[in-house]
Design an enzyme around this catalytic site. Structure first.
Site, PDB file in Angstrom:
ATOM      1  N   TRP A 188       0.867  -1.178   0.000  1.00 47.30           N
ATOM      2  CA  TRP A 188       0.000   0.000   0.000  1.00 47.30           C
ATOM      3  C   TRP A 188       0.908   1.233   0.000  1.00 47.30           C
ATOM      4  O   TRP A 188       1.847   1.315   0.784  1.00 47.30           O
ATOM      5  CB  TRP A 188      -0.928   0.069   1.212  1.00 47.30           C
ATOM      6  CG  TRP A 188      -1.673   1.373   1.186  1.00 47.30           C
ATOM      7  CD1 TRP A 188      -2.737   1.673   0.381  1.00 47.30           C
ATOM      8  CD2 TRP A 188      -1.378   2.567   1.933  1.00 47.30           C
ATOM      9  NE1 TRP A 188      -3.106   2.988   0.575  1.00 47.30           N
ATOM     10  CE2 TRP A 188      -2.298   3.563   1.505  1.00 47.30           C
ATOM     11  CE3 TRP A 188      -0.415   2.897   2.880  1.00 47.30           C
ATOM     12  CZ2 TRP A 188      -2.290   4.859   2.024  1.00 47.30           C
ATOM     13  CZ3 TRP A 188      -0.402   4.192   3.397  1.00 47.30           C
ATOM     14  CH2 TRP A 188      -1.339   5.153   2.977  1.00 47.30           C
ATOM     15  N   GLU A 229      -2.952  -3.057  -2.541  1.00 49.39           N
ATOM     16  CA  GLU A 229      -4.115  -2.473  -1.861  1.00 49.39           C
ATOM     17  C   GLU A 229      -4.475  -1.102  -2.424  1.00 49.39           C
ATOM     18  O   GLU A 229      -3.672  -0.173  -2.404  1.00 49.39           O
ATOM     19  CB  GLU A 229      -3.820  -2.348  -0.360  1.00 49.39           C
ATOM     20  CG  GLU A 229      -4.974  -1.742   0.433  1.00 49.39           C
ATOM     21  CD  GLU A 229      -4.679  -1.640   1.923  1.00 49.39           C
ATOM     22  OE1 GLU A 229      -3.544  -1.938   2.342  1.00 49.39           O
ATOM     23  OE2 GLU A 229      -5.594  -1.253   2.670  1.00 49.39           O
ATOM     24  N   LYS A 231      -7.030   2.404  -2.823  1.00 52.24           N
ATOM     25  CA  LYS A 231      -7.677   3.359  -1.924  1.00 52.24           C
ATOM     26  C   LYS A 231      -8.403   4.396  -2.774  1.00 52.24           C
ATOM     27  O   LYS A 231      -7.992   4.695  -3.896  1.00 52.24           O
ATOM     28  CB  LYS A 231      -6.607   4.014  -1.064  1.00 52.24           C
ATOM     29  CG  LYS A 231      -7.123   4.912   0.028  1.00 52.24           C
ATOM     30  CD  LYS A 231      -6.040   5.027   1.096  1.00 52.24           C
ATOM     31  CE  LYS A 231      -6.390   6.097   2.104  1.00 52.24           C
ATOM     32  NZ  LYS A 231      -5.629   5.947   3.339  1.00 52.24           N
ATOM     33  N   ASP A 262      -9.780  -3.281   1.395  1.00 46.27           N
ATOM     34  CA  ASP A 262      -9.952  -2.632   2.708  1.00 46.27           C
ATOM     35  C   ASP A 262     -11.308  -1.952   2.646  1.00 46.27           C
ATOM     36  O   ASP A 262     -11.535  -1.083   1.791  1.00 46.27           O
ATOM     37  CB  ASP A 262      -8.803  -1.628   2.905  1.00 46.27           C
ATOM     38  CG  ASP A 262      -8.875  -0.880   4.234  1.00 46.27           C
ATOM     39  OD1 ASP A 262      -9.975  -0.455   4.623  1.00 46.27           O
ATOM     40  OD2 ASP A 262      -7.814  -0.686   4.869  1.00 46.27           O
ATOM     41  N   HIS A 265     -11.899   1.747   2.056  1.00 41.84           N
ATOM     42  CA  HIS A 265     -11.287   2.383   0.887  1.00 41.84           C
ATOM     43  C   HIS A 265     -12.206   2.527  -0.316  1.00 41.84           C
ATOM     44  O   HIS A 265     -11.744   2.580  -1.449  1.00 41.84           O
ATOM     45  CB  HIS A 265     -10.040   1.615   0.477  1.00 41.84           C
ATOM     46  CG  HIS A 265      -8.914   1.761   1.457  1.00 41.84           C
ATOM     47  ND1 HIS A 265      -7.650   1.288   1.248  1.00 41.84           N
ATOM     48  CD2 HIS A 265      -8.869   2.352   2.676  1.00 41.84           C
ATOM     49  CE1 HIS A 265      -6.875   1.555   2.276  1.00 41.84           C
ATOM     50  NE2 HIS A 265      -7.607   2.198   3.162  1.00 41.84           N
ATOM     51  N   HIS A 289      -8.804  -6.299   4.473  1.00 39.38           N
ATOM     52  CA  HIS A 289      -8.480  -5.451   5.610  1.00 39.38           C
ATOM     53  C   HIS A 289      -9.816  -5.052   6.213  1.00 39.38           C
ATOM     54  O   HIS A 289     -10.509  -4.201   5.674  1.00 39.38           O
ATOM     55  CB  HIS A 289      -7.713  -4.200   5.165  1.00 39.38           C
ATOM     56  CG  HIS A 289      -6.244  -4.411   5.092  1.00 39.38           C
ATOM     57  ND1 HIS A 289      -5.354  -3.389   4.854  1.00 39.38           N
ATOM     58  CD2 HIS A 289      -5.495  -5.530   5.273  1.00 39.38           C
ATOM     59  CE1 HIS A 289      -4.124  -3.875   4.863  1.00 39.38           C
ATOM     60  NE2 HIS A 289      -4.179  -5.161   5.112  1.00 39.38           N
ATOM     61  N   ASP A 297     -12.954   7.046   5.733  1.00 41.55           N
ATOM     62  CA  ASP A 297     -12.012   5.964   6.020  1.00 41.55           C
ATOM     63  C   ASP A 297     -11.343   6.230   7.372  1.00 41.55           C
ATOM     64  O   ASP A 297     -10.159   6.531   7.447  1.00 41.55           O
ATOM     65  CB  ASP A 297     -10.977   5.926   4.877  1.00 41.55           C
ATOM     66  CG  ASP A 297      -9.943   4.827   5.084  1.00 41.55           C
ATOM     67  OD1 ASP A 297     -10.258   3.843   5.775  1.00 41.55           O
ATOM     68  OD2 ASP A 297      -8.818   4.979   4.565  1.00 41.55           O
ATOM     69  N   ASP A 299     -10.835   4.301  10.034  1.00 43.26           N
ATOM     70  CA  ASP A 299     -10.095   3.229  10.710  1.00 43.26           C
ATOM     71  C   ASP A 299     -10.578   2.980  12.139  1.00 43.26           C
ATOM     72  O   ASP A 299      -9.770   2.739  13.032  1.00 43.26           O
ATOM     73  CB  ASP A 299      -8.586   3.503  10.663  1.00 43.26           C
ATOM     74  CG  ASP A 299      -8.037   3.398   9.252  1.00 43.26           C
ATOM     75  OD1 ASP A 299      -8.122   2.312   8.669  1.00 43.26           O
ATOM     76  OD2 ASP A 299      -7.550   4.423   8.717  1.00 43.26           O
ATOM     77  N   ASP A 329      -7.539  -4.093   9.860  1.00 46.77           N
ATOM     78  CA  ASP A 329      -6.776  -2.848   9.693  1.00 46.77           C
ATOM     79  C   ASP A 329      -7.536  -1.686  10.311  1.00 46.77           C
ATOM     80  O   ASP A 329      -8.425  -1.111   9.681  1.00 46.77           O
ATOM     81  CB  ASP A 329      -6.498  -2.572   8.203  1.00 46.77           C
ATOM     82  CG  ASP A 329      -5.654  -1.313   8.019  1.00 46.77           C
ATOM     83  OD1 ASP A 329      -5.131  -0.795   9.021  1.00 46.77           O
ATOM     84  OD2 ASP A 329      -5.527  -0.855   6.874  1.00 46.77           O
TER      85      ASP A 329
HETATM   86  C1  RNT Z   1      -3.959   2.811   4.516  1.00 49.18           C
HETATM   87  C2  RNT Z   1      -4.078   1.344   4.288  1.00 49.18           C
HETATM   88  C3  RNT Z   1      -2.980   0.501   4.863  1.00 49.18           C
HETATM   89  C4  RNT Z   1      -2.557   0.944   6.242  1.00 49.18           C
HETATM   90  C5  RNT Z   1      -1.582   0.015   6.916  1.00 49.18           C
HETATM   91  C6  RNT Z   1      -0.988   0.615   8.141  1.00 49.18           C
HETATM   92  O1  RNT Z   1      -5.045   3.494   4.103  1.00 49.18           O
HETATM   93  O2  RNT Z   1      -5.313   0.893   4.757  1.00 49.18           O
HETATM   94  O3  RNT Z   1      -3.340  -0.828   4.840  1.00 49.18           O
HETATM   95  O4  RNT Z   1      -3.642   1.139   7.079  1.00 49.18           O
HETATM   96  O5  RNT Z   1      -0.646  -0.401   6.020  1.00 49.18           O
HETATM   97 ZN    ZN Z   2      -5.671  -1.247   4.778  1.00 46.25          ZN
END
Ligand code: RNT
Ligand code: ZN
Length: 421
Positions: A188, A229, A231, A262, A265, A289, A297, A299, A329
């Site tokens: 990523w 990955e 986004k 993820d 994303h 993720h 996003d 987290d 994640d």
């Molecule tokens: C960031 C991605 C990635 C990170 C990690 C820490 O938007 O989701 O996966 O969160 O690598």
């Molecule tokens: Zn991620």
């Protein structure tokens, strides 16, 4: 919770599910095969151990909050992860970032990392019979500060990051080899622009070239699997992310890598759950993720919500559990970090349990006979079935706290360990 209460509740649940043709004992066996890859970065708010007091910076990912007790050393981090694993049933892997190596006293830059910096982690995992997944760290670094790494137009910057990722893959392959289970190396990068770019095409062409160079060295799949990955946007990359979903989906399918989904994303109404059966018609495997985006996003800690449930349902209904790698994640610094792990892991497990307890034959029968009312009614009825009793029983069998028992354990650890750091 009393053992007899759990037993009794389980027997009732078992009978109720059996009425719909679901065998709860078989479901528990299936659930126990699910492995969750625990992201290491919830221990210390994505800080890493390259420098003392390293903080997350650059790349647009951000942990908010300053709850006491964050892991400041690798020893503390391992203690925290061990505590987490003592409070959850099932199997885990460790998902490590390259910034979490054991670098000793001297600073080791990202283009200089070696296997020896991660041997301690490999040994730790081996002792616990765990696999490791690995991530290059292409953020929180001066050479990522202008927003570009592998897609940079500056050949020196690009060279630096290509070298970093190549080294990460080599280390990952060695991890997989030593641990006897393939390491998934996830790429990523934060690359993107805050405001309207002119040369999206050019940046994406550069990223493709960098990836081609990185991936030109092939490792046996039994040691290393590569994943990319995507986004949608990030802080500071609102107008364009070079590695968008279209970009990486194309890249992954053409180059036979995994793709990392993820669920933070994507557009807020876009469902990862819906993508799994589409992508797996063309890709061998995917990496998840799992997270919870609140409004964006953000987290947040994964919870038992509709988004996670749809993902779990779709994996189970499509019978692709063996082709989906489950990772977490999220990073929340505003509450007990061990608690954050345990809640997230348990919630994801419960979502899979809920999905596995679905009477697939019955529902599929309704669908194929176009009995849509019966299908909907059954799906609604399932929401009040006693799946919690099955989860408690599963925890008890695994000798981990049942019910609210883990809350007390975490509060105790906070008092005795975290607050003393
Ligand atoms: C960031 C991605 C990635 C990170 C990690 C820490 O938007 O989701 O996966 O969160 O690598
Ligand atoms: Zn991620």
């Amino acid at each position: 919770m009393e053992k007899v209460t759990i037993e009794k509740a389980y027997q009732i649940a078992k009978a109720q599910y059996a009425e719909m043709g679901v065998d709860t004992d078989a479901v528990i066996t299936e659930l126990d095969k699910i492995v969750i890859s625990m992201h290491c970065w919830q221990t210390d708010d994505v800080g890493g151990f390259e420098k003392e007091g390293a903080e997350l910076g650059g790349g647009g990912i951000q942990a908010t909050g300053n709850f006491p007790g964050k892991a400041k050393t690798i020893a503390q981090m391992r203690a925290d992860l061990e505590k987490v694993m003592s409070l959850v049933p099932g199997k885990q892997r460790l998902n490590l970032h390259a910034s979490y190596g054991e670098f000793g006293d001297k600073f080791v830059d990202r283009d200089k990392i070696e296997l020896k910096h991660f041997q301690g982690w490999i040994d730790w995992a081996k002792k616990r019979k765990m696999g490791i997944d690995f991530n290059c760290t292409c953020f929180s670094h001066p050479l990522a500060d202008n927003g570009f790494t592998l897609a940079s137009k500056d050949p020196e910057i690009r060279k630096f990051w290509i070298e970093h990722v190549k080294r990460c893959r080599a280390i990952g392959a060695e991890m997989g080899k030593q641990l006897g289970t393939p390491t998934i190396h996830n790429i990523w990068i934060p690359d993107g622009m805050k405001d309207t770019p002119i040369d999206r095409y050019g940046f994406r062409k550069i990223l493709k070239k960098s990836l081609d160079e990185i991936l030109s060295l092939k490792y046996p799949k039994k040691y290393l699997k590569d994943s990319v990955e995507s986004k949608l946007f990030g802080i500071g990359s609102e107008a364009m992310v070079v590695g968008s979903h279209d970009f990486y989906l194309g890249y992954a399918l053409k180059n036979n890598t995994l793709i990392t989904l993820d669920n933070g994303h994507f557009h807020p109404t876009e469902q990862i759950g819906d993508k799994i059966s589409a992508i797996l018609q063309f890709a061998d495997e995917i990496l998840l993720h799992m997270t919870r985006g609140v409004r964006w996003d953000s987290d947040h800690i994964a919870t038992f919500n509709d988004e996670i449930l749809l993902i779990a349902h779709e994996i189970v209904r499509s019978k692709v559990l063996d082709r989906v790698n489950i990772g977490l994640d999220y990073f929340d610094a505003s509450l007990n970090r061990i608690g954050a792990y345990v809640v997230g892991i348990r919630s994801v497990q419960m979502a899979f349990l809920f999905a596995l307890l679905e009477p697939n034959k019955l529902l599929l029968g309704y669908e194929e006979k176009e009995r849509n009312f019966e299908r909907l009614a059954t799906l609604e009825l399932l929401k009040s079935k006693p799946f919690g009793a099955v989860y408690d029983y599963y925890c008890m069998k695994n000798k981990v706290p049942t019910g609210q028992g883990y809350i007390d354990e975490i509060v105790k650890y906070e008092k005795n360990v975290l607050l003393k750091r």
